[in-house]
Design a protein around this motif. Structure first.
Motif, PDB file in Angstrom:
ATOM      1  N   LYS A 182      54.794  39.887  40.793  1.00 51.51           N
ATOM      2  CA  LYS A 182      55.673  41.043  40.981  1.00 51.51           C
ATOM      3  C   LYS A 182      54.838  42.165  41.601  1.00 51.51           C
ATOM      4  O   LYS A 182      54.279  43.011  40.901  1.00 51.51           O
ATOM      5  CB  LYS A 182      56.288  41.489  39.652  1.00 51.51           C
ATOM      6  CG  LYS A 182      57.340  42.561  39.825  1.00 51.51           C
ATOM      7  CD  LYS A 182      58.044  42.837  38.506  1.00 51.51           C
ATOM      8  CE  LYS A 182      59.140  43.868  38.686  1.00 51.51           C
ATOM      9  NZ  LYS A 182      59.773  44.177  37.387  1.00 51.51           N
ATOM     10  N   PHE A 183      54.763  42.149  42.913  1.00 53.86           N
ATOM     11  CA  PHE A 183      53.923  43.082  43.651  1.00 53.86           C
ATOM     12  C   PHE A 183      54.796  44.079  44.410  1.00 53.86           C
ATOM     13  O   PHE A 183      54.917  44.007  45.627  1.00 53.86           O
ATOM     14  CB  PHE A 183      52.987  42.330  44.594  1.00 53.86           C
ATOM     15  CG  PHE A 183      52.071  41.378  43.891  1.00 53.86           C
ATOM     16  CD1 PHE A 183      51.178  41.832  42.935  1.00 53.86           C
ATOM     17  CD2 PHE A 183      52.107  40.021  44.175  1.00 53.86           C
ATOM     18  CE1 PHE A 183      50.325  40.953  42.268  1.00 53.86           C
ATOM     19  CE2 PHE A 183      51.263  39.140  43.523  1.00 53.86           C
ATOM     20  CZ  PHE A 183      50.371  39.604  42.559  1.00 53.86           C
ATOM     21  N   THR A 184      55.413  44.995  43.669  1.00 56.69           N
ATOM     22  CA  THR A 184      56.294  45.993  44.282  1.00 56.69           C
ATOM     23  C   THR A 184      55.719  47.389  44.062  1.00 56.69           C
ATOM     24  O   THR A 184      54.986  47.628  43.091  1.00 56.69           O
ATOM     25  CB  THR A 184      57.702  45.941  43.675  1.00 56.69           C
ATOM     26  OG1 THR A 184      57.631  46.340  42.301  1.00 56.69           O
ATOM     27  CG2 THR A 184      58.315  44.538  43.786  1.00 56.69           C
ATOM     28  N   LEU A 185      56.081  48.295  44.972  1.00 56.60           N
ATOM     29  CA  LEU A 185      55.635  49.681  44.820  1.00 56.60           C
ATOM     30  C   LEU A 185      56.233  50.313  43.563  1.00 56.60           C
ATOM     31  O   LEU A 185      55.567  51.105  42.891  1.00 56.60           O
ATOM     32  CB  LEU A 185      56.014  50.495  46.057  1.00 56.60           C
ATOM     33  CG  LEU A 185      55.198  50.180  47.313  1.00 56.60           C
ATOM     34  CD1 LEU A 185      55.727  50.981  48.504  1.00 56.60           C
ATOM     35  CD2 LEU A 185      53.727  50.474  47.092  1.00 56.60           C
ATOM     36  N   ALA A 186      57.447  49.952  43.231  1.00 53.50           N
ATOM     37  CA  ALA A 186      58.089  50.499  42.025  1.00 53.50           C
ATOM     38  C   ALA A 186      57.306  50.084  40.777  1.00 53.50           C
ATOM     39  O   ALA A 186      57.070  50.907  39.880  1.00 53.50           O
ATOM     40  CB  ALA A 186      59.537  50.033  41.925  1.00 53.50           C
ATOM     41  N   GLU A 218      53.135  51.245  36.509  1.00 58.48           N
ATOM     42  CA  GLU A 218      51.835  50.956  35.890  1.00 58.48           C
ATOM     43  C   GLU A 218      50.891  52.150  36.015  1.00 58.48           C
ATOM     44  O   GLU A 218      50.130  52.444  35.089  1.00 58.48           O
ATOM     45  CB  GLU A 218      51.202  49.704  36.505  1.00 58.48           C
ATOM     46  CG  GLU A 218      52.010  48.437  36.333  1.00 58.48           C
ATOM     47  CD  GLU A 218      52.393  48.103  34.905  1.00 58.48           C
ATOM     48  OE1 GLU A 218      51.785  48.624  33.945  1.00 58.48           O
ATOM     49  OE2 GLU A 218      53.324  47.292  34.729  1.00 58.48           O
ATOM     50  N   GLU A 219      50.948  52.858  37.140  1.00 63.91           N
ATOM     51  CA  GLU A 219      50.117  54.050  37.303  1.00 63.91           C
ATOM     52  C   GLU A 219      50.529  55.142  36.322  1.00 63.91           C
ATOM     53  O   GLU A 219      49.680  55.870  35.800  1.00 63.91           O
ATOM     54  CB  GLU A 219      50.176  54.551  38.744  1.00 63.91           C
ATOM     55  CG  GLU A 219      49.409  53.653  39.703  1.00 63.91           C
ATOM     56  CD  GLU A 219      49.563  54.030  41.159  1.00 63.91           C
ATOM     57  OE1 GLU A 219      50.588  54.682  41.513  1.00 63.91           O
ATOM     58  OE2 GLU A 219      48.675  53.659  41.947  1.00 63.91           O
ATOM     59  N   ARG A 269      46.443  44.285  45.184  1.00 65.85           N
ATOM     60  CA  ARG A 269      47.310  43.113  45.320  1.00 65.85           C
ATOM     61  C   ARG A 269      48.697  43.508  45.840  1.00 65.85           C
ATOM     62  O   ARG A 269      49.282  42.806  46.658  1.00 65.85           O
ATOM     63  CB  ARG A 269      47.433  42.379  43.992  1.00 65.85           C
ATOM     64  CG  ARG A 269      46.149  41.693  43.554  1.00 65.85           C
ATOM     65  CD  ARG A 269      46.291  41.186  42.127  1.00 65.85           C
ATOM     66  NE  ARG A 269      45.059  40.680  41.597  1.00 65.85           N
ATOM     67  CZ  ARG A 269      44.807  39.385  41.394  1.00 65.85           C
ATOM     68  NH1 ARG A 269      45.716  38.473  41.683  1.00 65.85           N
ATOM     69  NH2 ARG A 269      43.654  39.007  40.885  1.00 65.85           N
ATOM     70  N   VAL A 270      49.213  44.629  45.335  1.00 64.96           N
ATOM     71  CA  VAL A 270      50.532  45.095  45.791  1.00 64.96           C
ATOM     72  C   VAL A 270      50.473  45.412  47.275  1.00 64.96           C
ATOM     73  O   VAL A 270      51.328  44.963  48.055  1.00 64.96           O
ATOM     74  CB  VAL A 270      50.991  46.326  44.975  1.00 64.96           C
ATOM     75  CG1 VAL A 270      52.209  46.989  45.627  1.00 64.96           C
ATOM     76  CG2 VAL A 270      51.322  45.922  43.535  1.00 64.96           C
ATOM     77  N   PHE A 271      49.480  46.161  47.682  1.00 69.32           N
ATOM     78  CA  PHE A 271      49.389  46.534  49.095  1.00 69.32           C
ATOM     79  C   PHE A 271      49.127  45.323  49.985  1.00 69.32           C
ATOM     80  O   PHE A 271      49.659  45.243  51.095  1.00 69.32           O
ATOM     81  CB  PHE A 271      48.349  47.631  49.303  1.00 69.32           C
ATOM     82  CG  PHE A 271      48.810  48.946  48.734  1.00 69.32           C
ATOM     83  CD1 PHE A 271      49.976  49.556  49.187  1.00 69.32           C
ATOM     84  CD2 PHE A 271      48.101  49.577  47.723  1.00 69.32           C
ATOM     85  CE1 PHE A 271      50.423  50.765  48.664  1.00 69.32           C
ATOM     86  CE2 PHE A 271      48.531  50.777  47.187  1.00 69.32           C
ATOM     87  CZ  PHE A 271      49.696  51.371  47.655  1.00 69.32           C
ATOM     88  N   ALA A 272      48.353  44.366  49.511  1.00 66.82           N
ATOM     89  CA  ALA A 272      48.127  43.139  50.284  1.00 66.82           C
ATOM     90  C   ALA A 272      49.426  42.361  50.430  1.00 66.82           C
ATOM     91  O   ALA A 272      49.735  41.841  51.514  1.00 66.82           O
ATOM     92  CB  ALA A 272      47.058  42.279  49.611  1.00 66.82           C
TER      93      ALA A 272
END
Length: 188
Positions: A121-125, A130-131, A175-178
């Motif tokens: 689950k590699f989404t910006l949301a 998480e941030e 990982r999300v950005f990749a």
């Protein structure tokens, strides 16, 4: 700083609140717990008389007064070195419990990110969520550090664990950005 230091004073807050409505007692209790006050018995709380605790104690007094209760703040010292050392030990034990809870929260944070990686689950949301969780951990660490005036033994481990959480979140962000960079429809 140690409690056996003859200069160390404690603030003791004695609170009396009406039995009803109970929300006032709960609000004062939450404020005192949030401030790191040590419960000495029903309606009696203590903190070291240092600036880190002043705001929380003042908020508890205001809440008590606003609820129609009574609050009395006293300065105290131990009559003997054993008394002062006993207070220090009780206060440090309370901070140790706070640090143990913080360490458990770090573990939950790391498990959550591990789950997101496992299910890809590699989404910006999700990264933003998480941030935000990491920022809550950072705030909690700052608050606990400010209240841990005697240096509970768990504090150094908590600082290292927070660094680990930061590293885990940074890895997840990469990982999300990749994943976004390599997604169909993205530009080279």
């Amino acid at each position: 700083m140690t409690a056996t230091d003859p200069q160390l004073r404690w603030l003791v807050l004695v609170v009396r609140l009406p039995a009803e409505p109970s929300r006032h007692r709960v609000a004062v209790w939450r404020e005192l717990r949030k401030a790191g006050a040590l419960s000495l018995g029903q309606g009696v709380w203590a903190v070291p008389d240092v600036p880190a605790f002043a705001d929380g104690m003042e908020r508890a007094v205001r809440l008590t007064n606003a609820a129609g209760g009574q609050a009395m703040t006293l300065q105290a010292t131990g009559r003997a070195p054993e008394d002062a050392a006993g207070f220090e030990a009780m206060f440090t034990a309370a901070r140790s419990a706070d640090w143990a809870e913080f360490l458990a929260d770090c573990g939950k944070f790391e498990q959550e990110i591990a789950k997101e990686i496992r299910i890809a689950k590699f989404t910006l949301a999700e990264l933003e969520e998480e941030e935000q969780s990491l920022e809550r951990l950072r705030r909690r660490h700052r608050d606990l550090t400010a209240r841990d005036v005697f240096g509970a033994p768990e504090a150094p481990r908590a600082a290292e664990r927070l660094k680990g959480c930061v590293a885990v979140c940074e890895d997840y962000a990469e990982r999300v950005f990749a994943a976004l960079h390599h997604s169909p429809g993205s530009r080279p």
